[in-house]
Every structure is written in structure tokens, then in C-alpha cells.
Design a protein around this motif. Structure first.
Motif, PDB file in Angstrom:
ATOM      1  N   UNK A 196      25.089  -0.967   1.762  1.00  0.00           N
ATOM      2  CA  UNK A 196      23.790  -0.627   2.365  1.00  0.00           C
ATOM      3  C   UNK A 196      23.984   0.342   3.530  1.00  0.00           C
ATOM      4  N   UNK A 197      25.006   0.084   4.344  1.00  0.00           N
ATOM      5  CA  UNK A 197      25.264   0.956   5.485  1.00  0.00           C
ATOM      6  C   UNK A 197      25.678   2.348   5.029  1.00  0.00           C
ATOM      7  N   UNK A 198      26.481   2.432   3.964  1.00  0.00           N
ATOM      8  CA  UNK A 198      26.908   3.731   3.437  1.00  0.00           C
ATOM      9  C   UNK A 198      25.701   4.519   2.927  1.00  0.00           C
ATOM     10  N   UNK A 199      24.785   3.834   2.222  1.00  0.00           N
ATOM     11  CA  UNK A 199      23.567   4.495   1.745  1.00  0.00           C
ATOM     12  C   UNK A 199      22.747   5.023   2.910  1.00  0.00           C
ATOM     13  N   UNK A 200      22.578   4.201   3.925  1.00  0.00           N
ATOM     14  CA  UNK A 200      21.789   4.580   5.086  1.00  0.00           C
ATOM     15  C   UNK A 200      22.400   5.776   5.806  1.00  0.00           C
ATOM     16  N   UNK A 201      23.712   5.756   5.966  1.00  0.00           N
ATOM     17  CA  UNK A 201      24.394   6.851   6.656  1.00  0.00           C
ATOM     18  C   UNK A 201      24.279   8.157   5.872  1.00  0.00           C
ATOM     19  N   UNK A 202      24.404   8.059   4.544  1.00  0.00           N
ATOM     20  CA  UNK A 202      24.318   9.280   3.740  1.00  0.00           C
ATOM     21  C   UNK A 202      22.891   9.829   3.728  1.00  0.00           C
ATOM     22  N   UNK A 203      21.908   8.953   3.640  1.00  0.00           N
ATOM     23  CA  UNK A 203      20.514   9.407   3.646  1.00  0.00           C
ATOM     24  C   UNK A 203      20.176  10.068   4.979  1.00  0.00           C
ATOM     25  N   UNK A 204      20.589   9.445   6.077  1.00  0.00           N
ATOM     26  CA  UNK A 204      20.285  10.001   7.394  1.00  0.00           C
ATOM     27  C   UNK A 204      18.800  10.204   7.581  1.00  0.00           C
ATOM     28  N   UNK A 205      18.421  11.409   7.990  1.00  0.00           N
ATOM     29  CA  UNK A 205      17.000  11.709   8.176  1.00  0.00           C
ATOM     30  C   UNK A 205      16.465  12.617   7.076  1.00  0.00           C
ATOM     31  N   UNK A 206      17.203  12.701   5.946  1.00  0.00           N
ATOM     32  CA  UNK A 206      16.754  13.525   4.823  1.00  0.00           C
ATOM     33  C   UNK A 206      15.558  12.864   4.138  1.00  0.00           C
ATOM     34  N   UNK A 207      14.755  13.663   3.489  1.00  0.00           N
ATOM     35  CA  UNK A 207      13.585  13.146   2.773  1.00  0.00           C
ATOM     36  C   UNK A 207      14.010  12.403   1.511  1.00  0.00           C
ATOM     37  N   UNK A 208      14.971  12.994   0.788  1.00  0.00           N
ATOM     38  CA  UNK A 208      15.526  12.375  -0.413  1.00  0.00           C
ATOM     39  C   UNK A 208      17.048  12.375  -0.284  1.00  0.00           C
ATOM     40  N   UNK A 209      17.728  11.709  -1.198  1.00  0.00           N
ATOM     41  CA  UNK A 209      19.164  11.536  -1.025  1.00  0.00           C
ATOM     42  C   UNK A 209      19.954  12.829  -1.170  1.00  0.00           C
ATOM     43  N   UNK A 210      19.422  13.810  -1.890  1.00  0.00           N
ATOM     44  CA  UNK A 210      20.118  15.080  -2.032  1.00  0.00           C
ATOM     45  C   UNK A 210      19.521  16.169  -1.159  1.00  0.00           C
ATOM     46  N   UNK A 211      18.516  15.832  -0.358  1.00  0.00           N
ATOM     47  CA  UNK A 211      17.899  16.842   0.506  1.00  0.00           C
ATOM     48  C   UNK A 211      16.392  16.761   0.493  1.00  0.00           C
ATOM     49  N   UNK A 212      15.734  17.914   0.510  1.00  0.00           N
ATOM     50  CA  UNK A 212      14.272  17.952   0.570  1.00  0.00           C
ATOM     51  C   UNK A 212      13.612  17.741  -0.789  1.00  0.00           C
ATOM     52  N   UNK A 243      16.171  -4.688   9.450  1.00  0.00           N
ATOM     53  CA  UNK A 243      16.483  -4.727  10.875  1.00  0.00           C
ATOM     54  C   UNK A 243      17.453  -3.637  11.307  1.00  0.00           C
ATOM     55  N   UNK A 244      18.354  -3.229  10.402  1.00  0.00           N
ATOM     56  CA  UNK A 244      19.427  -2.316  10.791  1.00  0.00           C
ATOM     57  C   UNK A 244      19.334  -0.913  10.193  1.00  0.00           C
ATOM     58  N   UNK A 245      18.564  -0.779   9.109  1.00  0.00           N
ATOM     59  CA  UNK A 245      18.527   0.521   8.429  1.00  0.00           C
ATOM     60  C   UNK A 245      17.081   0.889   8.059  1.00  0.00           C
ATOM     61  N   UNK A 246      16.247   1.146   9.061  1.00  0.00           N
ATOM     62  CA  UNK A 246      14.846   1.458   8.798  1.00  0.00           C
ATOM     63  C   UNK A 246      14.650   2.742   7.999  1.00  0.00           C
ATOM     64  N   UNK A 247      15.658   3.641   7.998  1.00  0.00           N
ATOM     65  CA  UNK A 247      15.495   4.870   7.211  1.00  0.00           C
ATOM     66  C   UNK A 247      15.441   4.570   5.715  1.00  0.00           C
ATOM     67  N   UNK A 248      16.131   3.502   5.269  1.00  0.00           N
ATOM     68  CA  UNK A 248      16.055   3.111   3.861  1.00  0.00           C
ATOM     69  C   UNK A 248      14.678   2.541   3.525  1.00  0.00           C
ATOM     70  N   UNK A 249      14.094   1.820   4.470  1.00  0.00           N
ATOM     71  CA  UNK A 249      12.746   1.269   4.266  1.00  0.00           C
ATOM     72  C   UNK A 249      11.728   2.404   4.203  1.00  0.00           C
ATOM     73  N   UNK A 250      11.858   3.369   5.095  1.00  0.00           N
ATOM     74  CA  UNK A 250      10.949   4.520   5.093  1.00  0.00           C
ATOM     75  C   UNK A 250      11.101   5.326   3.809  1.00  0.00           C
TER      76      UNK A 250
END
Length: 288
Positions: A196-212, A243-250
Motif C-alpha cells: 500500500x505504501x509503495x502504491x501511495x508513493x508511486x502515485x504521489x500527487x499524479x491524477x492517474x498512476x501513469x500521469x495525467x 489514515x496514512x495514504x489519503x492520496x489513494x482514497x482521493x
């Protein structure tokens, strides 16, 4: 006469329960109307039908149907519960061709319709994909999650305990062969947190997992996050993620609003639920 051991009786009881479940599915299947399918429309066959709080109880039909929605491929759903000839679900029928397994279905449609969603991933990105086996071990092998399972199980009372024993045993056997089932529940929990942490870190603040722009990997990960954040509500996996990876929830909410605006119409617990058996999606895109 040789006496049966307790395990043998439980095995027989589990088989009897499974047989009853299959018979019920067969009866429900007969109630569904036979579909008339136009040419060039994909038919998605679901074994479990729509879910209580999610459009599908499994992440794999979610993955496949999200792909169809993302690519605006004309399709309809068959909720009659028929399994493929390979014994796999979900599966599709496109004109006279049958394809089983969600990824094989996607690969077939990409080739057939010339679809390219730029899904080539390097090994580092592939290693960040959340594993369904990890979630299954947590859900069925961690006894703390029994109340969660009770609320969504297909049977109640004593039948639930037979169902729970049978599925838990099947998951343990399947994951033991894979290797991850040889770890304790707590060790698997550690692996799940890292995923889960690896997914969250890779997604970061991108809209989708590969970018926009969305890509095929988004279909897979959205299916897994649907299972994690909705089907596993009340578990430590859901709590940890929120609680720890709100970017995945968003990200989940963004995918849901973009490709599943009719979510409430497709969940059986909603008062807006409507059976979409045989309804055609994206009919305006049917090739002539």
C-alpha cells in the motif's frame, strides 16, 4: 464400519454447503431472461452479480468493466451466473468468440479493437501492484474480521460457519502453493502495508498512476482499491490506507466519479439499485 474423523465430517458438510450454493445459483440463473445480443457488443458474464456496496464482489470484474467504460466499448452484463468453459469468471463473449479471465479478456479486446492505453510498466512499477492474495488472507484468515464477513456472507447462522471454514481452507491451500500462505497473518500484514505504501508513493500527487491520462494499470488498481476500501470496510487495511495514504482514497474517489457515476444504481444495498442485466452501455459506439 470405520468412524469418520471430525475433519472428514466438516469436509462433507462444506461440500454439501457448496453444492447447495451452486444449486441456488442454478435456480437464480434460470430466472434471468435470455439475452438477445446485437453484433459487436461485448457480453460480460458475472458469476456473483452485483454486490451489496460495490458493483462487483470481486476486483476482477471491476477491473474488466472499468476497462470497458474507460475505452467506451459497447457492452452488456449477463448476471445469470454462468461460468466459462474453463471454469473461470468473469468471462466475455464477443460475437462468436468466448474469452475467460479478466486480463485475457482485456488483451483480446485491445487487439480486436486496436486499443492502446500505454500500459507497459517497468519491473519496479509492477512490483508496486497490490496483491489480491494478501487481501484474501487478511479477510478470511484473520479472525478479527469475522464480523465484516458475516455482514456480507451469502449465508447466515450455522451456514456462515461452514461457508467461512470452506473458503478459509481453500484460500490457505491456494496461497500455500503460491508461497505467501506460508507466512503468518501478521507477516502478511507487513507485506500488505509495504504494498500500500509503495502504491501511495508511486502515485504521489499524479491524477492517474501513469500521469495525467488514465491507462490500463488504473483499471487493475481501481479494482483492488474497491475491494480494499469498500468490501474490506472495518478492517485494519482500510483504516491504515485512509489514515496514512489519503492520496489513494482521493484517487479511488476520482476513478469512481469518472467511470462509475451510476455506482449507487449498481449496488444492491442502495435504494436506487436497478438490475442492469442485459442493458447495453455505449450503444452509440457499436460498429456498423
Amino acid at each position: 464400519m470405520m468412524e469418520f474423523k471430525q475433519g472428514a465430517w466438516l469436509s462433507l458438510a462444506g461440500c454439501a454447503l457448496l453444492l447447495c450454493f451452486v444449486l441456488c445459483c442454478c435456480l437464480l440463473r434460470k430466472r434471468k431472461k435470455f439475452l438477445t445480443v446485437p453484433t459487436n457488443v461485448v457480453v460480460v458474464h458475472h458469476f456473483f452479480g452485483r454486490g451489496l456496496m460495490v458493483p462487483s464482489k470481486s476486483p476482477f470484474p471491476m477491473k474488466l468493466e472499468t476497462f470497458l467504460r474507460m475505452t467506451k466499448t459497447p457492452y452488456m452484463n449477463d448476471h445469470s451466473g454462468r461460468m466459462s468453459k474453463k471454469g473461470k469468471t468473469p468471462w466475455i463473449k464477443f460475437n462468436d468468440t468466448e474469452v475467460a479471465d479478466s486480463q485475457f479478456c482485456i488483451d483480446f479486446l485491445k487487439k480486436k479493437n486496436g486499443i492502446d492505453l500505454n500500459t507497459e510498466l517497468c519491473s519496479q512499477k509492477k512490483s508496486s501492484v497490490l496483491h489480491f492474495r494478501t487481501l484474501c488472507i487478511e479477510l478470511f484468515c484473520n479472525k478479527d474480521n469475522i464480523p465484516v464477513l458475516k455482514s456480507s456472507a451469502p449465508v447466515k447462522g450455522f451456514g456462515f460457519w461452514l461457508y467461512y471454514w470452506f473458503v478459509r481452507r481453500a484460500i490457505k491451500n491456494a496461497t500455500w502453493g503460491h508461497g505467501i500462505g506460508r507466512h503468518s497473518v501478521e507477516e502478511v500484514w507487513g507485506i500488505g502495508q509495504a504494498d500500500i505504501e509503495a502504491l501511495s508513493n508511486y502515485l504521489g500527487d499524479k491524477k492517474f498512476f501513469m500521469g495525467d491520462a488514465p491507462s490500463e494499470i488504473d483499471c487493475s488498481l481501481f479494482g483492488m482499491l474497491t475491494f480494499l476500501l469498500v468490501s474490506m470496510q472495518g478492517t485494519r487495511y482500510e483504516t491504515f490506507t485512509k489514515e496514512n495514504h489519503p492520496n489513494l482514497v482521493s484517487y479511488f474517489d476520482r476513478m469512481k466519479s469518472t467511470y462509475w457515476p451510476d455506482w449507487d444504481n449498481l449496488t444492491t444495498a442502495s435504494d436506487k439499485f436497478t438490475d442492469d442485466h442485459g442493458n447495453i452501455y455505449f450503444s452509440e459506439n457499436i460498429p456498423k
